[in-house]
Design a protein around this motif. Structure first.
Motif, PDB file in Angstrom:
ATOM      1  N   LEU A 140     112.941  14.348  28.921  1.00  0.00           N
ATOM      2  CA  LEU A 140     111.481  14.462  29.238  1.00  0.00           C
ATOM      3  C   LEU A 140     111.266  13.147  29.835  1.00  0.00           C
ATOM      4  O   LEU A 140     110.324  13.102  31.130  1.00  0.00           O
ATOM      5  N   THR A 141     111.705  12.004  29.538  1.00  0.00           N
ATOM      6  CA  THR A 141     111.441  10.756  30.350  1.00  0.00           C
ATOM      7  C   THR A 141     111.785  10.785  31.668  1.00  0.00           C
ATOM      8  O   THR A 141     111.304  10.061  32.533  1.00  0.00           O
ATOM      9  N   GLY A 142     113.119  11.290  31.768  1.00  0.00           N
ATOM     10  CA  GLY A 142     113.531  11.387  33.149  1.00  0.00           C
ATOM     11  C   GLY A 142     112.569  12.156  34.092  1.00  0.00           C
ATOM     12  O   GLY A 142     112.323  11.749  35.420  1.00  0.00           O
ATOM     13  N   LEU A 143     112.054  13.183  33.665  1.00  0.00           N
ATOM     14  CA  LEU A 143     110.999  14.090  34.319  1.00  0.00           C
ATOM     15  C   LEU A 143     109.868  13.300  34.739  1.00  0.00           C
ATOM     16  O   LEU A 143     109.161  13.254  35.886  1.00  0.00           O
ATOM     17  N   VAL A 144     109.559  12.754  33.615  1.00  0.00           N
ATOM     18  CA  VAL A 144     108.146  11.779  33.857  1.00  0.00           C
ATOM     19  C   VAL A 144     108.355  10.926  34.923  1.00  0.00           C
ATOM     20  O   VAL A 144     107.569  10.447  35.846  1.00  0.00           O
ATOM     21  N   VAL A 145     109.541  10.037  34.720  1.00  0.00           N
ATOM     22  CA  VAL A 145     109.801   8.653  35.719  1.00  0.00           C
ATOM     23  C   VAL A 145     109.973   9.303  37.075  1.00  0.00           C
ATOM     24  O   VAL A 145     109.486   8.812  37.910  1.00  0.00           O
ATOM     25  N   PHE A 146     110.552  10.415  37.220  1.00  0.00           N
ATOM     26  CA  PHE A 146     110.736  11.030  38.451  1.00  0.00           C
ATOM     27  C   PHE A 146     109.250  11.111  39.081  1.00  0.00           C
ATOM     28  O   PHE A 146     109.148  10.917  40.312  1.00  0.00           O
ATOM     29  N   ILE A 149     107.524   8.124  40.200  1.00  0.00           N
ATOM     30  CA  ILE A 149     108.227   7.524  41.329  1.00  0.00           C
ATOM     31  C   ILE A 149     107.750   8.057  42.550  1.00  0.00           C
ATOM     32  O   ILE A 149     107.557   7.666  43.830  1.00  0.00           O
ATOM     33  N   VAL A 150     107.999   9.608  42.536  1.00  0.00           N
ATOM     34  CA  VAL A 150     107.304  10.325  43.666  1.00  0.00           C
ATOM     35  C   VAL A 150     106.086   9.978  44.206  1.00  0.00           C
ATOM     36  O   VAL A 150     105.779  10.023  45.317  1.00  0.00           O
ATOM     37  N   SER A 151     105.240   9.996  43.046  1.00  0.00           N
ATOM     38  CA  SER A 151     103.672   9.832  43.556  1.00  0.00           C
ATOM     39  C   SER A 151     103.487   8.546  44.194  1.00  0.00           C
ATOM     40  O   SER A 151     102.872   8.291  45.350  1.00  0.00           O
ATOM     41  N   ILE A 152     104.209   7.360  43.616  1.00  0.00           N
ATOM     42  CA  ILE A 152     104.193   6.207  44.465  1.00  0.00           C
ATOM     43  C   ILE A 152     104.687   6.122  45.761  1.00  0.00           C
ATOM     44  O   ILE A 152     104.181   5.756  46.909  1.00  0.00           O
ATOM     45  N   VAL A 153     105.957   6.628  45.917  1.00  0.00           N
ATOM     46  CA  VAL A 153     106.700   6.650  47.160  1.00  0.00           C
ATOM     47  C   VAL A 153     106.149   7.543  48.368  1.00  0.00           C
ATOM     48  O   VAL A 153     105.559   7.236  49.385  1.00  0.00           O
ATOM     49  N   MET A 154     105.426   8.680  47.867  1.00  0.00           N
ATOM     50  CA  MET A 154     104.817   9.588  48.734  1.00  0.00           C
ATOM     51  C   MET A 154     103.425   8.833  49.239  1.00  0.00           C
ATOM     52  O   MET A 154     103.083   9.060  50.559  1.00  0.00           O
ATOM     53  N   ALA A 155     102.516   8.252  48.253  1.00  0.00           N
ATOM     54  CA  ALA A 155     101.515   7.601  48.713  1.00  0.00           C
ATOM     55  C   ALA A 155     101.695   6.398  49.655  1.00  0.00           C
ATOM     56  O   ALA A 155     100.855   6.460  50.530  1.00  0.00           O
ATOM     57  N   LEU A 156     102.900   5.606  49.528  1.00  0.00           N
ATOM     58  CA  LEU A 156     102.993   4.730  50.356  1.00  0.00           C
ATOM     59  C   LEU A 156     103.572   5.078  51.616  1.00  0.00           C
ATOM     60  O   LEU A 156     103.142   4.540  52.712  1.00  0.00           O
ATOM     61  N   TYR A 157     104.377   6.197  51.676  1.00  0.00           N
ATOM     62  CA  TYR A 157     104.978   6.449  52.799  1.00  0.00           C
ATOM     63  C   TYR A 157     104.063   7.205  53.795  1.00  0.00           C
ATOM     64  O   TYR A 157     103.855   6.822  55.006  1.00  0.00           O
ATOM     65  N   PHE A 158     103.096   7.943  53.176  1.00  0.00           N
ATOM     66  CA  PHE A 158     101.969   8.808  54.219  1.00  0.00           C
ATOM     67  C   PHE A 158     100.712   8.159  54.154  1.00  0.00           C
ATOM     68  O   PHE A 158     100.066   8.426  54.966  1.00  0.00           O
ATOM     69  N   ARG A 159     100.595   7.110  53.460  1.00  0.00           N
ATOM     70  CA  ARG A 159      99.479   6.228  53.333  1.00  0.00           C
ATOM     71  C   ARG A 159      98.137   7.036  53.105  1.00  0.00           C
ATOM     72  O   ARG A 159      97.062   6.827  53.282  1.00  0.00           O
ATOM     73  N   THR A 160      98.452   8.215  52.288  1.00  0.00           N
ATOM     74  CA  THR A 160      97.273   8.778  51.699  1.00  0.00           C
ATOM     75  C   THR A 160      97.631   9.562  50.488  1.00  0.00           C
ATOM     76  O   THR A 160      98.698  10.127  50.201  1.00  0.00           O
ATOM     77  N   TRP A 161      96.648   9.634  49.543  1.00  0.00           N
ATOM     78  CA  TRP A 161      96.799  10.228  48.356  1.00  0.00           C
ATOM     79  C   TRP A 161      96.757  11.674  48.229  1.00  0.00           C
ATOM     80  O   TRP A 161      97.565  12.212  47.429  1.00  0.00           O
ATOM     81  N   LEU A 168     103.116  16.815  44.609  1.00  0.00           N
ATOM     82  CA  LEU A 168     103.343  16.952  43.185  1.00  0.00           C
ATOM     83  C   LEU A 168     103.023  18.213  42.835  1.00  0.00           C
ATOM     84  O   LEU A 168     103.473  19.013  41.706  1.00  0.00           O
ATOM     85  N   VAL A 169     101.831  18.794  43.111  1.00  0.00           N
ATOM     86  CA  VAL A 169     101.454  19.996  42.923  1.00  0.00           C
ATOM     87  C   VAL A 169     102.568  21.255  43.181  1.00  0.00           C
ATOM     88  O   VAL A 169     102.979  22.147  42.354  1.00  0.00           O
TER      89      VAL A 169
END
Length: 333
Positions: A140-146, A149-161, A168-169
């Motif tokens: 479960l920890t592995g899934l949450v951490v994944f 990390i995905v949220s942060i990387v995607m927000a930084l890469y595309f510069r939009t939440w 994520l959805v």
């Protein structure tokens, strides 16, 4: 019309499928699939392996007699309900609750005697409930951490939440449906299954990023030229990448389907079957979500922005940006 010709027509916009315009239909289909998967996760629910719940396991080579194996265990553990499955063509696996070392030896001896196999052909192992709980926590920890990390990387890469949220959805959609299929077919959830889940999430994310990259390119051009609405630009991006997504998914599914066939029908229960089912279902659902869920959802999220509303209004009213006069000798005066 060949696939290459269709891909060219879709890429240039000569032909087009209205993916974004029919988003309510795709959302309805996704909602139904997630709802059904949720019900399956509730009842009958997932079948967890002993790695998660703890227990004892016996593997017998040289015999596939499930009834005799079950009787051997019940002889030592009256009232128990062992789980017995066939492994390959001449093997059997028996799982029970955690037993004492003395009972472990008794069951092994009973299996050797009743199945008439050499003692070396019967192996046993036990996992305590505390160790199983620790494995569950780590999974479960592995899934949450994944997801973090995905949220942060995607927000930084595309510069939009909005792109991060849509991604994520789509990932949650893929994970729930894949887990629902596991509950439906009754496959055990093992550490190999968790590895498969994380792998398909990465695959789905990769497919979504490819589509979103094209969406960003097309929408930037749309804001500059005012020739397409935001939804039209996003829909063009899906059409431009759909052939690639389908081809990539089909090529990836063929070897996974072969592994699933070999792991399930030829080798029986095992790591190959556990991980290949997650990969097969996840890749299929991931390709669907990147096309029919992620991008239409992104359009819905961005449609409330003032800039997007202004763009759509300009396109509807036929307003285009006025060309700027070039600075020449006269312009410098």
């Amino acid at each position: 019309m060949g696939m290459a010709q269709l891909g060219n027509r879709l890429y240039t916009g000569e032909s087009s499928f209205d993916f974004v315009g029919r988003r309510r239909l795709w959302f309805l289909i996704a909602a139904v699939l997630v709802l059904v998967s949720g019900l399956l996760l509730w009842k009958p629910g997932l079948t967890f392996g002993i790695e998660f719940e703890g227990g004892s396991e016996f593997r017998v080579s040289g015999s596939s007699d499930q009834d005799t194996a079950r009787e051997a265990v019940e002889e030592v553990l009256p009232g128990s309900v062992p789980t017995v499955t066939t492994v390959g063509t001449d093997g059997v696996r028996i799982q029970t609750e955690t037993v004492t070392p003395a009972q472990l030896d008794e069951i092994r001896a009973e299996l050797v005697e009743r199945l008439e196999v050499p003692a070396d052909d019967v192996t046993s192992s036990s996992i305590g409930p505390s160790w199983g709980a620790d494995v569950t926590d780590k999974a479960l920890t592995g899934l949450v951490v994944f997801f973090i990390i995905v949220s942060i990387v995607m927000a930084l890469y595309f510069r939009t939440w909005t792109m991060a949220l849509a991604s994520l959805v789509a990932l949650v959609h893929d994970l729930v449906i894949t887990a629902g299929v596991y509950a439906l077919v009754g496959f055990e959830v093992t550490p190999a299954s968790v590895i498969g889940f994380l792998t398909i999430l990465g695959y789905s994310l990769y497919d979504t990023v490819v589509v979103f990259d094209k969406v960003r390119e097309n929408t930037v051009a749309a804001f500059a030229t005012r020739e397409r609405t935001f939804a039209q630009a996003a829909n063009l991006a899906v059409n431009q990448t759909i052939v690639r997504s389908v081809n990539t998914t089909v090529v990836a599914l063929l070897p996974v389907a072969a592994i699933l066939f070999i792991g399930d029908l030829l080798l029986g229960a095992g790591t190959l079957r556990d991980i290949s089912l997650a990969l097969f279902v996840g890749m299929l659902v991931g390709a669907y979500s990147s096309i029919f869920v992620a991008t239409p959802l992104l359009v819905v999220l961005r449609s409330r922005e003032a800039g997007v509303k202004a763009l759509d209004a300009d396109v509807r009213e036929g307003r285009t940006p006025q060309p700027q006069p070039a600075l020449g000798a006269g312009g410098a005066q």
